[in-house]
Design a protein around this motif. Structure first.
Motif, PDB file in Angstrom:
ATOM      1  N   GLY A 139       4.648 -10.560 -11.103  1.00  0.00           N
ATOM      2  CA  GLY A 139       3.617 -11.055 -11.988  1.00  0.00           C
ATOM      3  C   GLY A 139       2.931  -9.895 -12.684  1.00  0.00           C
ATOM      4  N   ILE A 140       1.818 -10.164 -13.340  1.00  0.00           N
ATOM      5  CA  ILE A 140       1.145  -9.113 -14.098  1.00  0.00           C
ATOM      6  C   ILE A 140       0.701  -7.965 -13.199  1.00  0.00           C
ATOM      7  CG2 ILE A 140      -1.099 -10.291 -13.954  1.00  0.00           C
ATOM      8  CD1 ILE A 140       0.250  -8.081 -16.848  1.00  0.00           C
ATOM      9  N   VAL A 141       0.285  -8.242 -11.973  1.00  0.00           N
ATOM     10  CA  VAL A 141      -0.174  -7.171 -11.083  1.00  0.00           C
ATOM     11  C   VAL A 141       0.997  -6.309 -10.635  1.00  0.00           C
ATOM     12  CG1 VAL A 141      -1.295  -6.656  -8.882  1.00  0.00           C
ATOM     13  CG2 VAL A 141      -2.189  -8.484 -10.334  1.00  0.00           C
ATOM     14  N   GLY A 142       2.061  -6.942 -10.122  1.00  0.00           N
ATOM     15  CA  GLY A 142       3.202  -6.178  -9.644  1.00  0.00           C
ATOM     16  C   GLY A 142       3.881  -5.381 -10.733  1.00  0.00           C
ATOM     17  N   VAL A 143       4.057  -5.984 -11.907  1.00  0.00           N
ATOM     18  CA  VAL A 143       4.710  -5.271 -13.010  1.00  0.00           C
ATOM     19  C   VAL A 143       3.857  -4.083 -13.450  1.00  0.00           C
ATOM     20  CG1 VAL A 143       5.424  -5.462 -15.421  1.00  0.00           C
ATOM     21  CG2 VAL A 143       6.048  -7.252 -13.798  1.00  0.00           C
ATOM     22  N   SER A 144       2.546  -4.263 -13.511  1.00  0.00           N
ATOM     23  CA  SER A 144       1.676  -3.154 -13.913  1.00  0.00           C
ATOM     24  C   SER A 144       1.731  -2.006 -12.906  1.00  0.00           C
ATOM     25  CB  SER A 144       0.229  -3.651 -14.065  1.00  0.00           C
ATOM     26  OG  SER A 144       0.124  -4.612 -15.086  1.00  0.00           O
TER      27      SER A 144
ATOM     28  N   VAL B 100       3.736 -10.042 -19.785  1.00  0.00           N
ATOM     29  CA  VAL B 100       4.305  -9.530 -18.534  1.00  0.00           C
ATOM     30  C   VAL B 100       5.753  -9.111 -18.748  1.00  0.00           C
ATOM     31  CG1 VAL B 100       4.781 -10.036 -16.123  1.00  0.00           C
ATOM     32  CG2 VAL B 100       2.762 -11.014 -17.203  1.00  0.00           C
ATOM     33  N   ALA B 101       6.515  -9.944 -19.450  1.00  0.00           N
ATOM     34  CA  ALA B 101       7.912  -9.607 -19.716  1.00  0.00           C
ATOM     35  C   ALA B 101       8.025  -8.319 -20.532  1.00  0.00           C
ATOM     36  CB  ALA B 101       8.597 -10.761 -20.442  1.00  0.00           C
ATOM     37  N   GLY B 102       7.112  -8.127 -21.490  1.00  0.00           N
ATOM     38  CA  GLY B 102       7.125  -6.900 -22.283  1.00  0.00           C
ATOM     39  C   GLY B 102       6.835  -5.669 -21.444  1.00  0.00           C
ATOM     40  N   TYR B 103       5.885  -5.784 -20.532  1.00  0.00           N
ATOM     41  CA  TYR B 103       5.619  -4.666 -19.625  1.00  0.00           C
ATOM     42  C   TYR B 103       6.839  -4.394 -18.739  1.00  0.00           C
ATOM     43  CZ  TYR B 103       0.541  -4.976 -20.644  1.00  0.00           C
ATOM     44  OH  TYR B 103      -0.692  -4.982 -21.242  1.00  0.00           O
ATOM     45  N   ALA B 104       7.531  -5.451 -18.324  1.00  0.00           N
ATOM     46  CA  ALA B 104       8.702  -5.284 -17.463  1.00  0.00           C
ATOM     47  C   ALA B 104       9.842  -4.583 -18.206  1.00  0.00           C
ATOM     48  CB  ALA B 104       9.163  -6.638 -16.945  1.00  0.00           C
ATOM     49  N   VAL B 105      10.020  -4.909 -19.480  1.00  0.00           N
ATOM     50  CA  VAL B 105      11.032  -4.208 -20.278  1.00  0.00           C
ATOM     51  C   VAL B 105      10.681  -2.730 -20.383  1.00  0.00           C
ATOM     52  CG1 VAL B 105      12.003  -4.004 -22.608  1.00  0.00           C
ATOM     53  CG2 VAL B 105      11.741  -6.261 -21.562  1.00  0.00           C
ATOM     54  N   TYR B 106       9.414  -2.443 -20.576  1.00  0.00           N
ATOM     55  CA  TYR B 106       8.961  -1.047 -20.623  1.00  0.00           C
ATOM     56  C   TYR B 106       9.241  -0.349 -19.297  1.00  0.00           C
ATOM     57  CZ  TYR B 106       5.549   2.812 -20.924  1.00  0.00           C
ATOM     58  OH  TYR B 106       4.935   4.041 -20.916  1.00  0.00           O
ATOM     59  N   PHE B 107       8.978  -1.026 -18.191  1.00  0.00           N
ATOM     60  CA  PHE B 107       9.275  -0.479 -16.870  1.00  0.00           C
ATOM     61  C   PHE B 107      10.751  -0.092 -16.746  1.00  0.00           C
ATOM     62  CE2 PHE B 107      11.016  -2.072 -12.732  1.00  0.00           C
ATOM     63  CZ  PHE B 107      10.625  -1.004 -11.925  1.00  0.00           C
TER      64      PHE B 107
END
Length: 415
Positions: A11-16, A204-211
């Motif tokens: 989720g937003i916390v884990g991905v961040s 969240v998906a955008g942050y995950a792609v960045y990850f």
């Protein structure tokens, strides 16, 4: 497959958290049963609530309790069979909602809220998804002068204590700002520092792609298979066993499944909520997220349509959906704004992970030196995701956190 850290929960916390750790040079495996952003982070009001310095307390006046006891309101619904199990949590929640205690909690909680917009702005810019952030603030609207006066008193106190900015809207100004709202409204209150997100799941998906661009890896896996492995941890995924020296539990409403297996007894509960999307009537537009204070629902302009969100449902986490609040809210919402047809085939339901003192659990696990906790954000998971990510990454890599994290540690409870 060996990594420095396993982060459980996308989720937003884990991905961040995963993004910030990867930025600091740690190799990270992000593990969840679904793709990032498809659970609790997917369905919410889409607000980064800079004004949210006072976490949502439990009402303490008898008239409100009598109103909710009838179990026919839009903003609160409960399953009677769930109340015995929820009673210890609700009792502690009620005690912490006493005004003096609530004010003390707010002074600590505000240190997180203060950074919620700026931390998201950094991640969104780096991830290339700033178009999802709308710096429009959000509006509370009122059918009665008494409700508006109450909210204005709170907003002025928050402004004095925490620098929250707001603008009072008389009926004419409200109509110019939102011309398609019910013209009988007596006014509104615009929280101008907040940012709205028109597709939280996409953020969240955008942050995950960045990850993943940073070199991190996402795995579909079962968090309940987490187990100690020598001085580290292992978890099973669809691609096989993943090992790491440290682990972070960022599982939101499912955190208790894993922490209990590790011997922790944390007072976590769940508030469920629902949403449904609608088209606007032709020729109409909603410019801001709008909360109908007197009736207890929120309308938010989203990429998929106008999202109608409900308040709180008190129930067992995995009980079947009972979206009666949406059924109650929809006809009232149509009088507030000209909604068109439903877009979704069925209501979406999410689960907010809550603690009885209204503050998240952020920090080291009390009895496992290579384990970290990041969950319990209640109504502000999206708001505080980026802040929590940076805090956990700082603590794990030995950096000095940018705020005092002591109030959020798990050992404040008898864990």
């Amino acid at each position: 497959m060996k990594f420095d850290t396993i982060v459980l929960g996308a989720g937003i916390v884990g991905v961040s958290i995963a993004v910030h750790l990867q930025k600091l040079g740690r190799s990270v495996a992000l593990v969840d049963r679904k793709r990032p952003g498809l659970e609790t982070s997917f369905g919410n009001a889409g607000l980064l609530q800079r004004e949210g310095v006072y976490p949502y307390a439990l009402p303490r006046d008898i008239s409100t309790w009598m109103h909710y006891a009838k179990n026919d309101s839009i903003d609160v619904h409960y399953h009677r069979d769930a109340l015995p199990a929820l009673a210890p949590f609700l009792w502690a929640y009620w005690r912490n909602s006493e005004p003096a205690k609530h004010a003390a909690i707010a002074r600590q909680y505000a240190t997180l809220i203060e950074h919620c917009v700026t931390e998201h702005e950094v991640l969104a810019r780096e991830a290339g998804v700033t178009a999802l952030l709308k710096p429009t603030g959000w509006i509370k609207v009122f059918h009665t002068n008494a409700a508006q006066d109450d909210e204005a008193r709170d907003a002025e106190r928050w402004h004095r204590e925490f620098g929250v900015h707001y603008t009072l809207l008389d009926p004419a100004t409200l109509q110019r700002t939102e011309p398609y709202l019910d013209p009988s409204l007596v006014g509104g209150l615009h929280y101008t520092d907040a940012v709205s997100v028109n597709d939280p799941g996409a953020l969240v998906a955008g942050y995950a792609v960045y990850f993943e661009r940073l070199g991190g890896r996402f795995f579909n896996g079962d968090a309940t298979t987490l187990a100690e492995d020598g001085n580290g941890w292992r978890v099973m995924t669809q691609e096989g066993q993943v090992n790491a020296s440290t682990a972070v539990i960022a599982l939101g409403p499912w955190a208790k499944d894993v922490t209990a297996a590790l011997g922790y007894r944390l007072p976590l509960a769940v508030k469920r909520g629902y949403h449904m999307h609608y088209t606007p009537q032709p020729g109409t537009v909603l410019n801001h997220p709008v909360l109908d204070v007197d009736n207890g629902f929120l309308l938010a302009p989203m990429a998929r349509g106008i999202r109608l969100t409900t308040g709180v449902e008190l129930a067992e986490r995995d009980a079947p959906k009972t979206p009666v609040q949406l059924l109650r809210a929809e006809p009232v919402a149509r009088t507030l704004f000209p909604l068109g047809e439903r877009v979704d085939d069925e209501p979406w339901m999410g689960r907010r992970p809550c603690t009885p003192d209204m503050m998240p659990i952020i920090g080291p696990a009390p009895r496992h030196k290579n384990m970290w906790f990041a969950f319990g954000h209640a109504h502000h998971g999206l708001t505080l995701g980026a802040v929590t990510g940076r805090l956990i990454a700082s603590m794990m890599t030995g950096e000095e956190p940018f705020i005092d994290t002591t109030p959020f540690r798990a050992d404040r409870f008898a864990a």
